[in-house]
Design a protein around this motif. Structure first.
Motif, PDB file in Angstrom:
ATOM      1  N   LEU A 262     -15.189  25.027  -3.586  1.00 19.06           N
ATOM      2  CA  LEU A 262     -15.551  23.519  -2.195  1.00 19.06           C
ATOM      3  C   LEU A 262     -15.375  22.942  -3.128  1.00 19.06           C
ATOM      4  O   LEU A 262     -14.982  21.054  -2.557  1.00 19.06           O
ATOM      5  CB  LEU A 262     -16.320  23.944  -2.041  1.00 19.06           C
ATOM      6  N   ARG A 263     -15.819  22.226  -4.754  1.00 15.20           N
ATOM      7  CA  ARG A 263     -16.282  21.178  -5.314  1.00 15.20           C
ATOM      8  C   ARG A 263     -14.502  20.498  -5.497  1.00 15.20           C
ATOM      9  O   ARG A 263     -14.948  19.472  -5.329  1.00 15.20           O
ATOM     10  CB  ARG A 263     -16.881  21.079  -6.670  1.00 15.20           C
ATOM     11  N   ARG A 264     -14.088  21.629  -5.671  1.00 15.16           N
ATOM     12  CA  ARG A 264     -12.630  20.653  -6.463  1.00 15.16           C
ATOM     13  C   ARG A 264     -12.015  19.732  -5.210  1.00 15.16           C
ATOM     14  O   ARG A 264     -11.076  18.946  -5.519  1.00 15.16           O
ATOM     15  CB  ARG A 264     -11.712  21.832  -6.867  1.00 15.16           C
ATOM     16  N   THR A 265     -11.910  20.872  -4.133  1.00 14.87           N
ATOM     17  CA  THR A 265     -10.992  20.000  -2.885  1.00 14.87           C
ATOM     18  C   THR A 265     -11.753  18.679  -2.132  1.00 14.87           C
ATOM     19  O   THR A 265     -11.211  17.768  -1.635  1.00 14.87           O
ATOM     20  CB  THR A 265     -11.478  21.251  -1.480  1.00 14.87           C
ATOM     21  N   ALA A 331      -6.755   9.952 -17.536  1.00 15.83           N
ATOM     22  CA  ALA A 331      -5.467   9.931 -16.260  1.00 15.83           C
ATOM     23  C   ALA A 331      -6.504   9.118 -15.822  1.00 15.83           C
ATOM     24  O   ALA A 331      -5.874   7.439 -15.143  1.00 15.83           O
ATOM     25  CB  ALA A 331      -5.192  10.132 -16.095  1.00 15.83           C
ATOM     26  N   LEU A 332      -6.580  10.202 -14.226  1.00 16.52           N
ATOM     27  CA  LEU A 332      -7.161   9.541 -12.455  1.00 16.52           C
ATOM     28  C   LEU A 332      -8.061   7.689 -12.965  1.00 16.52           C
ATOM     29  O   LEU A 332      -7.908   6.907 -12.056  1.00 16.52           O
ATOM     30  CB  LEU A 332      -7.907  10.244 -12.376  1.00 16.52           C
ATOM     31  N   THR A 333      -9.285   8.434 -13.707  1.00 15.44           N
ATOM     32  CA  THR A 333     -10.658   7.474 -13.827  1.00 15.44           C
ATOM     33  C   THR A 333      -9.729   5.761 -14.007  1.00 15.44           C
ATOM     34  O   THR A 333     -10.157   4.642 -13.676  1.00 15.44           O
ATOM     35  CB  THR A 333     -11.140   7.411 -14.716  1.00 15.44           C
ATOM     36  N   ALA A 334      -9.184   6.329 -15.449  1.00 18.16           N
ATOM     37  CA  ALA A 334      -8.505   5.090 -16.050  1.00 18.16           C
ATOM     38  C   ALA A 334      -7.240   4.280 -14.524  1.00 18.16           C
ATOM     39  O   ALA A 334      -7.289   2.904 -15.215  1.00 18.16           O
ATOM     40  CB  ALA A 334      -7.970   5.277 -17.285  1.00 18.16           C
ATOM     41  N   GLY A 335      -6.422   5.205 -14.755  1.00 16.09           N
ATOM     42  CA  GLY A 335      -5.913   4.576 -13.159  1.00 16.09           C
ATOM     43  C   GLY A 335      -5.946   3.454 -11.606  1.00 16.09           C
ATOM     44  O   GLY A 335      -5.817   2.017 -11.632  1.00 16.09           O
ATOM     45  N   LEU A 336      -6.949   4.489 -11.481  1.00 18.35           N
ATOM     46  CA  LEU A 336      -8.501   3.606 -10.862  1.00 18.35           C
ATOM     47  C   LEU A 336      -9.156   2.574 -10.493  1.00 18.35           C
ATOM     48  O   LEU A 336      -8.939   1.127  -9.983  1.00 18.35           O
ATOM     49  CB  LEU A 336      -8.905   4.519  -9.383  1.00 18.35           C
ATOM     50  N   GLY A 337      -9.540   2.924 -11.706  1.00 19.94           N
ATOM     51  CA  GLY A 337     -10.437   1.543 -12.305  1.00 19.94           C
ATOM     52  C   GLY A 337      -9.459   0.171 -12.900  1.00 19.94           C
ATOM     53  O   GLY A 337      -9.449  -0.117 -13.060  1.00 19.94           O
ATOM     54  N   GLY A 338      -7.627   0.749 -13.615  1.00 21.46           N
ATOM     55  CA  GLY A 338      -7.460  -0.745 -13.963  1.00 21.46           C
ATOM     56  C   GLY A 338      -6.611  -1.292 -12.562  1.00 21.46           C
ATOM     57  O   GLY A 338      -6.727  -2.747 -12.920  1.00 21.46           O
ATOM     58  N   ALA A 339      -6.419  -0.295 -11.334  1.00 20.24           N
ATOM     59  CA  ALA A 339      -6.131  -0.854 -10.199  1.00 20.24           C
ATOM     60  C   ALA A 339      -6.865  -1.898  -9.683  1.00 20.24           C
ATOM     61  O   ALA A 339      -6.556  -2.770  -9.061  1.00 20.24           O
ATOM     62  CB  ALA A 339      -5.547   0.294  -9.517  1.00 20.24           C
ATOM     63  N   PHE A 440     -16.359  13.081 -11.598  1.00 15.63           N
ATOM     64  CA  PHE A 440     -16.076  14.316 -11.119  1.00 15.63           C
ATOM     65  C   PHE A 440     -15.675  15.130 -11.126  1.00 15.63           C
ATOM     66  O   PHE A 440     -15.247  16.573 -10.783  1.00 15.63           O
ATOM     67  CB  PHE A 440     -17.315  13.958  -9.854  1.00 15.63           C
ATOM     68  N   ALA A 441     -13.763  14.980 -11.285  1.00  7.79           N
ATOM     69  CA  ALA A 441     -12.988  16.268 -11.489  1.00  7.79           C
ATOM     70  C   ALA A 441     -12.785  16.982 -12.816  1.00  7.79           C
ATOM     71  O   ALA A 441     -13.472  16.386 -13.957  1.00  7.79           O
ATOM     72  CB  ALA A 441     -11.335  14.723 -11.487  1.00  7.79           C
ATOM     73  N   VAL A 442     -12.983  17.744 -12.150  1.00  9.13           N
ATOM     74  CA  VAL A 442     -12.684  19.138 -12.975  1.00  9.13           C
ATOM     75  C   VAL A 442     -11.010  19.312 -14.665  1.00  9.13           C
ATOM     76  O   VAL A 442     -10.171  18.615 -13.761  1.00  9.13           O
ATOM     77  CB  VAL A 442     -12.101  20.489 -12.464  1.00  9.13           C
ATOM     78  N   GLU A 443     -11.610  18.919 -15.309  1.00  3.45           N
ATOM     79  CA  GLU A 443     -11.427  18.964 -16.791  1.00  3.45           C
ATOM     80  C   GLU A 443      -9.491  20.125 -16.427  1.00  3.45           C
ATOM     81  O   GLU A 443     -10.325  21.542 -17.009  1.00  3.45           O
ATOM     82  CB  GLU A 443     -11.041  19.010 -18.258  1.00  3.45           C
TER      83      GLU A 443
END
Length: 454
Positions: A262-265, A331-339, A440-443
């Motif tokens: 559920l959290r992942r989705t 990677a996801l955090t940096a990508g959206l933060g940079g955008a 909050f993404a699971v590694e």
């Protein structure tokens, strides 16, 4: 087969896949699937490249332009749902082949459309095919990759998607002014030629075969793969590891919303929506903004759009090389933060010229494209084999919702007299929300698909 036997067989199949070195077999499969994905990407942005011409030819309002942009996106949304269900039931390869055929035939129909209404209808059908191919193809590539290098393996394949977007813009900048928009969609039908090769050259996923209780087929397919890998490398394969865990055998939509899934989705769905809301909120309108707002020629507008796609491709290459070291969450955090940073700078600058917008919008796409391809790697990792294509497709649903809503909101702001600074500020705020959610993404880096779902 009993549950214990299935679990044991799944562990064995997974361990044997994990021991396979990169080889000509991997290159062949990735090339064929990559060629299919290339044309799906090529077809996805054709409307944005032809909209300036269509608007003049059919005297379209801003609202009608928005509808044209989103018609294929609605089809992609429904296609993703259907393909996710099919991919977990009839197989990854068959589903991809079916989607490619639908995309190609619909592209021919779009090319001969006499007017606005039929263009919308056929573009919607084409969207069904595009939406079905991409998430299932990504699922397949994930299932044949080793855990220790899955990030690079998958994302080097995913580079073909932004390459397809870039080539679509490059071809459009030459074809549309010289030969008209219809030829562009005829070119978009070329993937029909790949259907036979796809089914002949690409074997079904052994992980999927076993998840459907087809242990003998899984053994036969994997044994053939192992022989081809040994022939191409000239070495005997090492013994499989004894401790590769098997994932659970549950399947179906309910899996996506129970227990840890559920959290992942929730997290991955939000990331899909935000990333593509920002991406298409910009990319779908750029050619028209350059021509209408700044008075640039169609050729210049498409060249500027090509610049954004090229920088996006560079962003994808960078994340492909780094993701196994950085991890998915960073990677996801940096990508959206940079955008977000690039969008805020663009808003504060006042967006005073087409060249200024082109440079800063291209910096935005560098980050947001890196985020997008990372999600194609990340989403299949989060679910067990029996529902992996469905989980990937469900992420694709939120992807398509972002693709639909982003251009609609931007179109509404522009139609209502809002400034470009307002548009870029709003998109930057959405990107910030996505960057926070990514924390909050699971590694998943370095772990097998079975370990992540056992």
């Amino acid at each position: 087969m009993s549950a214990v036997a299935t679990s044991t067989a799944a562990g064995s199949i997974a361990a044997r896949i994990e021991r396979l070195p990169n080889s000509r077999w991997h290159a062949k499969v990735r090339t064929v699937i990559g060629a299919v994905t290339f044309f799906e990407a090529f077809d996805q942005l054709l409307t944005a490249s032809t909209l300036p011409v269509l608007s003049r030819q059919w005297h379209l309002s801003t609202g009608q332009g928005t509808t044209i942009i989103t018609s294929s996106s609605v089809g992609m949304l429904l296609g993703a749902v259907a393909a996710g269900w099919l991919g977990d039931r009839i197989g990854r390869v068959r589903t991809v082949a079916l989607g490619v055929l639908v995309t190609a035939l619909a592209s021919i129909a779009v090319a001969v459309s006499p007017g606005y209404a039929l263009f919308l209808a056929f573009r919607f059908v084409q969207g069904l095919g595009i939406g079905g191919v991409v998430p299932v193809a990504a699922t397949y590539i994930n299932e044949i990759a080793r855990a220790d290098r899955r990030g690079r393996f998958v994302l080097m394949y995913e580079l073909i998607f932004p390459a397809g977007l870039a080539v679509a813009t490059l071809v459009a900048s030459w074809v549309v002014p010289a030969y008209g928009w219809r030829l562009l969609f005829v070119i978009g039908a070329l993937p029909a030629l790949l259907v036979a090769s796809l089914q002949r050259q690409v074997p079904e996923s052994p992980r999927w075969l076993l998840s459907r209780g087809r242990a003998e087929d899984a053994e036969r397919v994997l044994a053939a793969i192992e022989r081809e890998v040994e022939q191409s490398t000239g070495d005997t394969l090492p013994a499989p590891a004894a401790d590769t865990a098997a994932d659970d055998a549950r399947g179906g939509l309910r899996d996506l919303f129970t227990g840890r899934y559920l959290r992942r989705t929730v997290v991955v769905s939000a990331l899909w929506f935000v990333a593509y809301y920002v991406n298409h909120g910009i990319s779908s309108w750029l050619p028209s903004l350059y021509t209408k707002t700044f008075g640039l020629s169609l050729h210049t507008a498409l060249d500027y759009t090509l610049l954004s796609n090229v920088t996006g491709l560079l962003g994808c290459l960078a994340v492909a090389l780094l993701v196994d070291r950085l991890g998915r969450r960073l990677a996801l955090t940096a990508g959206l933060g940079g955008a977000a940073v690039a969008l805020f700078v663009l808003a504060l600058s006042g967006a005073g010229s087409g060249g200024q917008v082109a440079v800063l919008a291209s910096l935005t796409t560098l980050f947001v494209y890196a985020t997008n391809v990372s999600l194609y790697l990340y989403t299949p990792e989060l679910y067990p084999t029996r529902s992996r294509a469905l989980g990937s497709a469900f992420g694709g649903v939120w992807n398509r919702l972002g693709i639909i809503v982003g251009p609609i909101v931007v179109g509404a702001v522009l139609d209502g007299g809002g400034s470009l600074a307002t548009v870029f500020t709003e998109l930057g705020c959405v990107a910030v929300v996505g960057a926070v959610i990514a924390l909050f993404a699971v590694e998943t880096k370095g772990r097998t698909l079975e370990q992540l779902n056992s």
